[in-house]
Design a protein around this motif. Structure first.
Motif, PDB file in Angstrom:
ATOM      1  N   LYS A 103       0.869  -1.175   0.000  1.00  0.00           N
ATOM      2  CA  LYS A 103       0.000   0.000   0.000  1.00  0.00           C
ATOM      3  C   LYS A 103       0.909   1.229   0.000  1.00  0.00           C
ATOM      4  CE  LYS A 103      -3.591   2.323   2.599  1.00  0.00           C
ATOM      5  NZ  LYS A 103      -4.265   2.472   3.891  1.00  0.00           N
ATOM      6  N   LYS A 104       0.598   2.182  -0.880  1.00  0.00           N
ATOM      7  CA  LYS A 104       1.435   3.380  -0.978  1.00  0.00           C
ATOM      8  C   LYS A 104       1.041   4.393   0.102  1.00  0.00           C
ATOM      9  CE  LYS A 104       3.555   6.535  -4.196  1.00  0.00           C
ATOM     10  NZ  LYS A 104       3.662   7.039  -5.554  1.00  0.00           N
ATOM     11  N   HIS A 105       2.062   5.037   0.691  1.00  0.00           N
ATOM     12  CA  HIS A 105       1.841   6.051   1.732  1.00  0.00           C
ATOM     13  C   HIS A 105       2.623   7.312   1.406  1.00  0.00           C
ATOM     14  CE1 HIS A 105       0.134   3.184   4.723  1.00  0.00           C
ATOM     15  NE2 HIS A 105       0.903   2.327   4.085  1.00  0.00           N
ATOM     16  N   GLU A 106       2.112   8.408   1.911  1.00  0.00           N
ATOM     17  CA  GLU A 106       2.836   9.687   1.903  1.00  0.00           C
ATOM     18  C   GLU A 106       2.740  10.223   3.310  1.00  0.00           C
ATOM     19  OE1 GLU A 106       2.574  12.969  -0.921  1.00  0.00           O
ATOM     20  OE2 GLU A 106       1.461  11.588  -2.225  1.00  0.00           O
ATOM     21  N   GLU A 107       3.873  10.612   3.890  1.00  0.00           N
ATOM     22  CA  GLU A 107       3.865  11.108   5.261  1.00  0.00           C
ATOM     23  C   GLU A 107       4.822  12.264   5.402  1.00  0.00           C
ATOM     24  OE1 GLU A 107       3.414   8.444   8.993  1.00  0.00           O
ATOM     25  OE2 GLU A 107       4.367   7.167   7.497  1.00  0.00           O
ATOM     26  N   SER A 108       4.449  13.208   6.258  1.00  0.00           N
ATOM     27  CA  SER A 108       5.367  14.254   6.693  1.00  0.00           C
ATOM     28  C   SER A 108       5.707  13.951   8.139  1.00  0.00           C
ATOM     29  CB  SER A 108       4.715  15.635   6.571  1.00  0.00           C
ATOM     30  OG  SER A 108       4.567  15.963   5.211  1.00  0.00           O
ATOM     31  N   LEU A 109       6.982  13.939   8.446  1.00  0.00           N
ATOM     32  CA  LEU A 109       7.441  13.574   9.788  1.00  0.00           C
ATOM     33  C   LEU A 109       8.444  14.594  10.293  1.00  0.00           C
ATOM     34  CD1 LEU A 109       7.837   9.910   8.732  1.00  0.00           C
ATOM     35  CD2 LEU A 109       6.253  10.627  10.511  1.00  0.00           C
ATOM     36  N   LYS A 110       8.589  14.624  11.619  1.00  0.00           N
ATOM     37  CA  LYS A 110       9.526  15.592  12.196  1.00  0.00           C
ATOM     38  C   LYS A 110      10.321  14.962  13.328  1.00  0.00           C
ATOM     39  CE  LYS A 110       6.472  17.532  15.708  1.00  0.00           C
ATOM     40  NZ  LYS A 110       5.953  18.714  16.326  1.00  0.00           N
ATOM     41  N   GLY A 111      11.336  15.701  13.762  1.00  0.00           N
ATOM     42  CA  GLY A 111      12.106  15.320  14.937  1.00  0.00           C
ATOM     43  C   GLY A 111      12.817  13.986  14.811  1.00  0.00           C
ATOM     44  N   VAL A 112      12.737  13.184  15.881  1.00  0.00           N
ATOM     45  CA  VAL A 112      13.468  11.919  15.935  1.00  0.00           C
ATOM     46  C   VAL A 112      12.976  10.945  14.863  1.00  0.00           C
ATOM     47  CG1 VAL A 112      14.076   9.940  17.385  1.00  0.00           C
ATOM     48  CG2 VAL A 112      13.987  12.219  18.385  1.00  0.00           C
ATOM     49  N   ARG A 113      11.666  10.940  14.602  1.00  0.00           N
ATOM     50  CA  ARG A 113      11.141  10.059  13.542  1.00  0.00           C
ATOM     51  C   ARG A 113      11.798  10.389  12.203  1.00  0.00           C
ATOM     52  NH1 ARG A 113       4.579   9.972  14.525  1.00  0.00           N
ATOM     53  NH2 ARG A 113       4.601   8.773  16.454  1.00  0.00           N
ATOM     54  N   ALA A 114      11.834  11.661  11.871  1.00  0.00           N
ATOM     55  CA  ALA A 114      12.436  12.099  10.603  1.00  0.00           C
ATOM     56  C   ALA A 114      13.923  11.750  10.576  1.00  0.00           C
ATOM     57  CB  ALA A 114      12.235  13.597  10.419  1.00  0.00           C
TER      58      ALA A 114
END
Length: 197
Positions: free
Chosen positions: A131-142
């Protein structure tokens, strides 16, 4: 199954990885083994090249960070539910202020150094169900994603260090590549660089 982690000095860690198709053999088993291997080594991310495979796959589970003692408990608590599989990922954008954080790598044991990375990223990827995803992440996750994503291009966190810092850790790096410095988890050394001890 817990697999051996490829150590610094093996050429596979410096190769650019290839995309895979949904017909890739035993992919579900590989993903399961990647998580098992990562957990056994107390890691928060593991890329396929660290298992000797030049394919664009990595796994992440940042829950270990949530248990650590940190000043910003709230920020780190959100990491407890971040477990993902990234197949054929593409970072679309990296942005924001650069910030330092001590990084390590399961392929480079006993070395942890401050690395500057941007705070935010936007990424596209497929999960284990294609399944295709698009995500914006920040901090430690990024940050964890940037670290693992680098592995897919043959880049290691030590490449971000200044020449002076790099010089200071060169002896340790040599010991890792020669098989002298060994972590407690299952590892594999390059036939080209491994020195019998």
């Amino acid at each position: 199954m817990i697999l051996p982690i490829t150590m610094y000095g093996d050429p596979v860690l410096r190769r650019k990885c290839k995309e895979i198709k949904d017909s890739y053999p035993n992919l579900k088993t590989l993903i399961y083994n990647m998580f098992e291997t990562m957990y056994q080594a107390d890691g928060v991310g593991l890329a396929a090249p660290q298992l000797g495979l030049s394919i664009r796959v990595f796994v992440v589970d940042t829950s270990a960070f949530a248990d650590e003692e940190n000043d910003d408990k709230e920020a780190f608590q959100e990491l407890s539910d971040f477990k993902r599989v990234f197949i054929n990922p593409k970072i679309v954008k990296i942005y924001g202020e650069f910030w330092k954080f001590k990084e390590g790598c399961l392929s480079i044991p006993e070395i942890r150094e401050n690395v500057d990375r941007p705070e935010y990223l936007h990424i596209e990827y497929y999960d284990e169900h294609w399944k295709k995803h698009e995500e914006s992440l920040k901090g430690v996750r990024a940050r964890v994603i940037q670290h693992e994503y680098d592995h897919l291009y043959g880049k290691l966190f030590i490449d971000y260090l200044s020449p002076l810092k790099r010089q200071l850790i060169n002896k340790k790096l040599k010991k890792i590549s020669e098989g002298i410095l060994r972590p407690s988890y299952k590892v594999e050394f390059s036939k080209k660089t491994h020195k019998k001890i």
